[in-house]
Design an enzyme around this catalytic site. Structure first.
Site, PDB file in Angstrom:
ATOM      1  N   ILE A 161       0.833  -1.203   0.000  1.00  0.00           N
ATOM      2  CA  ILE A 161       0.000   0.000   0.000  1.00  0.00           C
ATOM      3  C   ILE A 161       0.865   1.250   0.000  1.00  0.00           C
ATOM      4  O   ILE A 161       0.629   2.190  -0.777  1.00  0.00           O
ATOM      5  CB  ILE A 161      -0.954   0.010   1.205  1.00  0.00           C
ATOM      6  N   ASP A 180      11.056   1.814   7.966  1.00  0.00           N
ATOM      7  CA  ASP A 180      10.730   0.407   7.767  1.00  0.00           C
ATOM      8  C   ASP A 180      12.011  -0.397   7.932  1.00  0.00           C
ATOM      9  O   ASP A 180      12.928  -0.285   7.119  1.00  0.00           O
ATOM     10  CB  ASP A 180      10.146   0.176   6.371  1.00  0.00           C
ATOM     11  N   THR A 241      -4.493   4.147   8.452  1.00  0.00           N
ATOM     12  CA  THR A 241      -5.384   3.209   7.762  1.00  0.00           C
ATOM     13  C   THR A 241      -4.882   1.786   7.935  1.00  0.00           C
ATOM     14  O   THR A 241      -5.346   0.877   7.237  1.00  0.00           O
ATOM     15  CB  THR A 241      -5.459   3.531   6.254  1.00  0.00           C
ATOM     16  N   ALA A 242      -3.934   1.569   8.860  1.00  0.00           N
ATOM     17  CA  ALA A 242      -3.339   0.253   9.060  1.00  0.00           C
ATOM     18  C   ALA A 242      -4.094  -0.512  10.144  1.00  0.00           C
ATOM     19  O   ALA A 242      -5.072  -1.196   9.858  1.00  0.00           O
ATOM     20  CB  ALA A 242      -1.861   0.392   9.393  1.00  0.00           C
ATOM     21  N   ARG A 243      -3.652  -0.378  11.391  1.00  0.00           N
ATOM     22  CA  ARG A 243      -4.326  -0.999  12.531  1.00  0.00           C
ATOM     23  C   ARG A 243      -4.235  -0.064  13.727  1.00  0.00           C
ATOM     24  O   ARG A 243      -3.185   0.523  13.989  1.00  0.00           O
ATOM     25  CB  ARG A 243      -3.705  -2.354  12.879  1.00  0.00           C
ATOM     26  N   GLU A 272     -12.572  -1.303  17.354  1.00  0.00           N
ATOM     27  CA  GLU A 272     -13.340  -0.671  16.286  1.00  0.00           C
ATOM     28  C   GLU A 272     -14.828  -0.980  16.476  1.00  0.00           C
ATOM     29  O   GLU A 272     -15.198  -2.153  16.490  1.00  0.00           O
ATOM     30  CB  GLU A 272     -12.887  -1.187  14.915  1.00  0.00           C
ATOM     31  N   HIS A 291     -13.192   2.577   9.093  1.00  0.00           N
ATOM     32  CA  HIS A 291     -12.625   1.472   8.320  1.00  0.00           C
ATOM     33  C   HIS A 291     -13.211   1.375   6.905  1.00  0.00           C
ATOM     34  O   HIS A 291     -13.625   0.312   6.443  1.00  0.00           O
ATOM     35  CB  HIS A 291     -12.829   0.143   9.052  1.00  0.00           C
ATOM     36  N   ILE A 292     -13.200   2.501   6.214  1.00  0.00           N
ATOM     37  CA  ILE A 292     -13.727   2.526   4.845  1.00  0.00           C
ATOM     38  C   ILE A 292     -12.632   2.526   3.791  1.00  0.00           C
ATOM     39  O   ILE A 292     -12.925   2.464   2.594  1.00  0.00           O
ATOM     40  CB  ILE A 292     -14.633   3.751   4.610  1.00  0.00           C
ATOM     41  N   ALA A 293     -11.347   2.603   4.209  1.00  0.00           N
ATOM     42  CA  ALA A 293     -10.273   2.713   3.225  1.00  0.00           C
ATOM     43  C   ALA A 293     -10.139   1.454   2.384  1.00  0.00           C
ATOM     44  O   ALA A 293      -9.900   1.519   1.183  1.00  0.00           O
ATOM     45  CB  ALA A 293      -8.950   3.023   3.919  1.00  0.00           C
TER      46      ALA A 293
END
Length: 333
Positions: A161, A180, A241-243, A272, A291-293
């Site tokens: 992503i 990373d 948008t990950a966790r 959530e 959580h719509i991504a």
């Protein structure tokens, strides 16, 4: 290759979301399947289960535990019409060396589009402008740090992503910082990004920070905490948008309360949705998007299309394009 014996299992209603009429017809033409299962009990009752070579599954499907695998000795290919396979595959599954295809690449496209759009809006200062206009009935004057071109954006994690996001941001002449531990210097150079050694360094240099790291329970819980969040520059935005578990949300709420210049766009939280008494509900500089991504609505048929395309390649003896290895599964979101 003659039509292989196959089975399909999804949660109730999921198959209709991920398989278009065209792709369901392709599935039925390519394999000899006994219909669609919505429970493990139904799947286990299939008379031909021991002959099944191809399993099509997705959201709501069963974990590939040893007792299920033992009933499917002929299984050669699993088509997973969803994203992360970490909860799906077991050690026993990997030991069998069964080919596993994930539709994560298709699922990641709308996430990258969402993140790109959210970053653009954050760089334009949309949230602060809207809040100021409603509160003061006038346009804000503090816009010197805004603008979508030539800005610095930080990416936490550089998987599929994040790489798609990076490709979209190049048109904006964005300087991209990446934290990373798995990113090599050569890979960073190939993608035109700059590796940073610490999260604090990334946060203090970035006008927008977007989170894309995989959550590994017990390993990186709350990896983004108070020191990172406090390092954000004036007017910066934080996007997740990950966790939700990757962020110390208590610290996030404290920092946002103390720094009204900051903005958080949270598509994910833990839990959530947030607990009813969570301060995230009421902070004016927080946007919760529920959580719509990831793939929703009409976007989901791309997942089914990807796995049926892979089935066609497999039947033709061609290399699979979206096969997931055990090593990749451990480090993917």
């Amino acid at each position: 290759m003659e039509r292989p014996q196959a089975a399909a299992i999804f949660g109730a209603g999921i198959a209709d979301q991920v398989l278009s009429g065209v792709d369901r017809a392709r599935w039925e033409r390519l394999v000899d399947a006994d219909g669609l299962h919505t429970s493990t009990e139904s799947l286990l009752a299939t008379p031909q289960l021991a002959q099944v070579q191809v399993l099509l599954t997705g959201w709501g499907g069963p974990r590939l535990r040893p007792e299920l695998l033992a009933r499917m000795p002929a299984l050669q290919l699993v088509l997973y019409a969803a994203g992360s396979v970490r909860h799906l595959a077991t050690d026993e599954f990997w030991d069998r060396e069964i080919a596993l295809v994930s539709a994560a690449d298709a699922n990641n496209e709308p996430v990258a589009d969402y993140v790109h759009a959210a970053i653009v809006m954050a760089l334009k200062g949309e949230h602060h402008a809207q809040a100021h206009l409603r509160r003061e009935r006038s346009y804000p004057s503090d816009q010197g740090h805004l603008g979508i071109y030539g800005q610095i954006v930080g990416l936490v994690g550089f998987g599929s992503i994040a790489r798609k996001v990076a490709a979209r941001l190049r048109a904006l002449e964005t300087t991209l910082l990446v934290f990373d531990p798995y990113l090599t210097a050569a890979d960073a150079e190939d993608h035109g990004v700059e590796r940073v050694e610490t999260l604090v360094d990334l946060f203090e240099r970035s006008q927008v920070v977007s989170v894309h790291a995989p959550w590994i329970s017990g390993v990186n819980d709350g990896m983004i905490g108070r020191s990172e969040l406090e390092a954000l520059p004036h007017g910066a935005a934080f996007l997740n948008t990950a966790r939700g578990a990757l962020v110390d949300e208590a610290a996030l709420a404290d920092v946002l309360r103390a720094r009204p210049d900051l903005f958080a766009n949270l598509d994910v939280t833990r839990p959530e949705p947030p607990e009813p008494d969570s301060p995230l509900w009421d902070l004016p500089n927080v946007r919760l998007t529920g959580h719509i991504a990831g793939s929703i609505g009409t976007e989901r048929t791309r997942l089914g299309r990807l796995v049926i395309d892979e089935l066609e390649r497999w039947l033709a003896g061609q290399e699979l394009r979206h096969r997931v290895t055990a090593e990749e599964a451990r480090t993917r979101a």
